[in-house]
Design an enzyme around this catalytic site. Structure first.
Site, mmCIF file in Angstrom:
data_model
loop_
_atom_site.group_PDB
_atom_site.id
_atom_site.type_symbol
_atom_site.label_atom_id
_atom_site.label_comp_id
_atom_site.label_asym_id
_atom_site.label_seq_id
_atom_site.Cartn_x
_atom_site.Cartn_y
_atom_site.Cartn_z
ATOM 1 N N ASP A 24 0.882 -1.164 0.000
ATOM 2 C CA ASP A 24 0.000 0.000 0.000
ATOM 3 C C ASP A 24 0.918 1.212 0.000
ATOM 4 O OD1 ASP A 24 -1.633 2.127 0.598
ATOM 5 O OD2 ASP A 24 -2.321 1.370 2.537
ATOM 6 N N LYS A 87 2.885 11.130 -3.410
ATOM 7 C CA LYS A 87 1.812 10.468 -4.162
ATOM 8 C C LYS A 87 0.906 11.490 -4.854
ATOM 9 C CE LYS A 87 -1.760 6.965 -3.345
ATOM 10 N NZ LYS A 87 -2.285 6.083 -2.286
ATOM 11 N N GLU A 187 -7.190 0.560 -4.510
ATOM 12 C CA GLU A 187 -7.209 0.459 -3.044
ATOM 13 C C GLU A 187 -8.550 -0.064 -2.509
ATOM 14 O OE1 GLU A 187 -5.968 4.403 -2.003
ATOM 15 O OE2 GLU A 187 -3.940 4.024 -2.745
ATOM 16 N N ASP A 211 -13.033 5.670 2.845
ATOM 17 C CA ASP A 211 -11.612 5.773 3.205
ATOM 18 C C ASP A 211 -11.287 7.188 3.676
ATOM 19 O OD1 ASP A 211 -8.854 5.968 3.285
ATOM 20 O OD2 ASP A 211 -8.519 4.946 1.376
#
Ligand code: AMP
Length: 618
Positions: A24, A87, A187, A211
């Site tokens: 991850d 990211k 994800e 999330d």
């Protein structure tokens, strides 16, 4: 089509599959997991403390790289050389991140808004791919220490909304870290797999994955059918997360203590201390009813009810996003079978309660919400290794397919391991004014330069109407059918001129040869990346140089003699670096040229606008 596995260490085609790791690669934290005794587990660091590796990279005074906790401790001490949230930059152009430039404490380079973002650290320029690779290397090292053997194959997760360029950037980062990335998995899909949802082929499920992390919120609506996950809708807020909850507590305390927020601007140390305390309070309130401490005279008291009142509007914002996602998916809440909770902030009882109430169902929250995505990635890896019987392995394309772009670079259009049939496409344009023909050369392989890949064929798109460079819109489409036949189409969208060819993509290649091509790409990843960034810097430098000449010509009468000659001086200096092999020198020259011409561009624009208005009768 093929299902191949290779042993990178020995350079052979593996007879048995080694362990495949699940990663991850997160905005704030990253994790690595694997299957141990049929159970997915996330790996802790040597100190045995945490499974989380902060996604932070620090360049120390000797330009040595540190990743994780040690790098995190430098965030305040050495912000310019400490990279976080990389990211957010993956596969992005400067234009994409412009609105949030102030969010980053390190230097993001902006000479050409269309080209991919770079980060400047001291005198060197890094791509987000290179930076992410450092995080991946750290994760690889961590698991190799635990397993006491080398690992070379991985599944990496990305947000469901990541586009093609962002996914490709993630793949490239894996390759650079010495990992064969077998699959990029969404994800939310991984989170569902961690709870075993979608593992049973016969099952048909609709899943909402909620999330809420430290800085971002994502809601994804998925459907799993026959072992395949489809993303029906995604929504979210890239700047809403646990940090905002901390801020809500800070604001509450500032008011309680009768202090104005401006105090924090002046006293950075106090601001930092209060911020850390507020996060501590927030975490405590997930399991207790009140928090009371102090920082000198500054009282840090808050009850759970006060906290919930303060953050209620933030939670409501996430629920509103859930509503939008359902609307986009064309579904009512009653159609959702499962709700999966991901991200550290879903530990907050009010968040759980609000989400469960909205969907009218219990939520899945038994697994550690920080680990759930990595655990699911490990399960997906296990499936790919052929160890989970319930899930079918789909036929995949064994090598990437793409075309040659300026400077001999490989631009992948269909990445390896894509399920077939599949298609992919991208838009290109011309690089020369009045260009009538465009050569489309199709390659197969994993190397960054087409010279090292396998050429499958080429054709010329003829009859593009003469237009200035950059104006034609040429769409290249790759269609790969279930038998591995690739059709490549090129079409100029303004004139509808089109051309196509058909190619047998794996004709004459044995599985061993394919495996060796793969091995080669990983062995050469570092030198390939160096060559790629140099070529990209040259291409960009050339574009900047050309547009500077154009700018000078167009604004000859507006600019002073000194401005013109100085601009030319900078442009010539850039041109000299383009002939050389030092990408940092090219980047620096672009930066200097840009810094000098930016005010001139504003001046020219003002004059041009005034002239335009003068010409009109108002
Ligand atoms: P992530 O980006 O998923 O690692 O999420 C990190 C966020 O979760 C940070 O804002 C943390 O403050 C928050 N967090 C971690 N543990 C808790 C907890 N027990 N209660 C509330 N928030 C938490």
């Amino acid at each position: 089509m093929a299902k191949i596995s290779i042993n990178i260490k020995e350079g052979t085609v593996a007879k048995e599959s080694d362990v495949i790791i699940g990663i991850d690669l997160g905005t704030t934290n990253s994790l690595v997991a694997y299957i141990k005794d049929e159970q997915a587990v996330a790996v802790k660091g040597k100190d045995g403390k945490s499974t989380l590796v902060p996604s932070i990279i620090h360049f120390n005074s000797e330009s040595n790289i540190e990743v994780g906790e040690t790098a995190k401790s430098q965030l305040i001490a050495d912000p310019a050389n400490t990279i976080y949230s990389v990211k957010r930059l993956m596969g992005r152009s400067y234009k994409d991140v412009l609105d949030h430039e102030n969010y980053f404490s390190y230097k993001i380079i902006d000479e050409d808004t269309e080209s991919l973002v770079k980060v400047r650290i001291k005198d060197k320029f890094y791509t987000p791919i290179e930076l992410s690779a450092e995080i991946l290397k750290e994760l690889k090292k961590r698991i190799e220490e635990v397993l006491e053997k080398k690992v070379s194959r991985a599944v990496i997760t990305v947000p469901a909304y990541f586009n093609d360029a962002q996914r490709q950037a993630t793949r490239d980062a894996g390759k650079l870290a010495g990992l064969d990335v077998l699959r990029i998995v969404n994800e939310p899909t991984a989170a569902s797999l961690a709870y075993g949802i979608g593992l049973d082929e016969a099952d048909e499920q609709t899943i909402a994955v909620y999330d809420l992390g430290g800085g971002t919120f994502d809601i994804s609506i998925l459907q799993s059918q026959n072992g395949i996950f489809e993303v029906l809708a995604t929504n979210g807020d890239t700047f809403l997360g646990g940090d905002d909850f901390d801020r809500a507590i800070m604001d509450f305390w500032m008011e309680k203590n009768g202090m104005d927020k401006s105090v924090l601007k002046e006293n950075k140390n106090l601001a930092q201390a209060i911020r850390l305390k507020s996060e501590e309070a927030k975490k405590a309130l997930s399991s207790t009813d009140s928090f009371s401490e102090s920082l000198g005279d500054f009282v840090c008291n808050i009850t759970k009810t006060e906290f919930e009142n303060a953050v209620q509007p933030l939670v409501q914002r996430t629920i509103d996003r859930c509503k939008s996602a359902l609307k986009d998916a064309g579904l009512g809440v009653d159609k959702i079978n499962h709700i999966v909770m991901v991200g550290g902030s879903t530990r907050i009882p009010l968040v759980k309660k609000s989400v469960a109430e909205f969907f009218g169902k219990e939520v899945f929250d038994k697994l550690d919400p920080d680990e759930v995505v990595a655990l699911g990635a490990a399960i997906q890896a296990d499936v790919l290794a052929g160890k989970q019987k319930n899930i079918l392995l789909l036929d995949v394309t064994p090598l990437s397919l793409g075309i040659e772009t300026v400077g001999g670079l490989m631009d992948t259009i269909i990445p390896r391991n894509s399920k077939v049939p599949t298609k992919g496409g991208r838009q290109y344009t011309t690089s020369v004014d009045g260009q009538k023909n465009l050569k489309v050369a199709v390659f197969q392989g994993e190397r960054d330069l087409v010279d090292s890949n396998r050429k499958l064929g080429e054709f010329v798109l003829k009859g593009i109407p003469p237009m200035p460079a950059g104006l034609p819109k040429i769409e290249i489409q790759f269609i790969l059918n279930a038998d591995g036949i690739l059709t490549v189409k090129a079409k100029e969208l303004r004139s509808n001129v089109e051309q196509e060819i058909e190619i047998k993509s794996s004709y004459g290649l044995s599985e061993e040869e394919m495996a060796l091509m793969l091995l080669d790409s990983i062995k050469n990843a570092e030198s390939d990346m160096k060559a790629r960034v140099l070529l990209e810097a040259r291409n960009e430098g050339n574009n900047v140089y050309k547009s500077t000449l154009r700018f000078l010509k167009q604004n000859e009468t507006i600019l002073s003699e000194e401005e013109k000659s100085k601009t030319m001086e900078f442009a010539n200096a850039l041109n000299i670096t383009i002939q050389g092999d030092d990408k940092d020198a090219i980047n620096k020259a672009m930066e200097s040229l840009n810094a000098y011409t930016e005010p001139l561009a504003h001046k020219a624009m003002d004059v041009n606008i005034k002239d335009a208005l003068k010409g009109k009768k108002l």
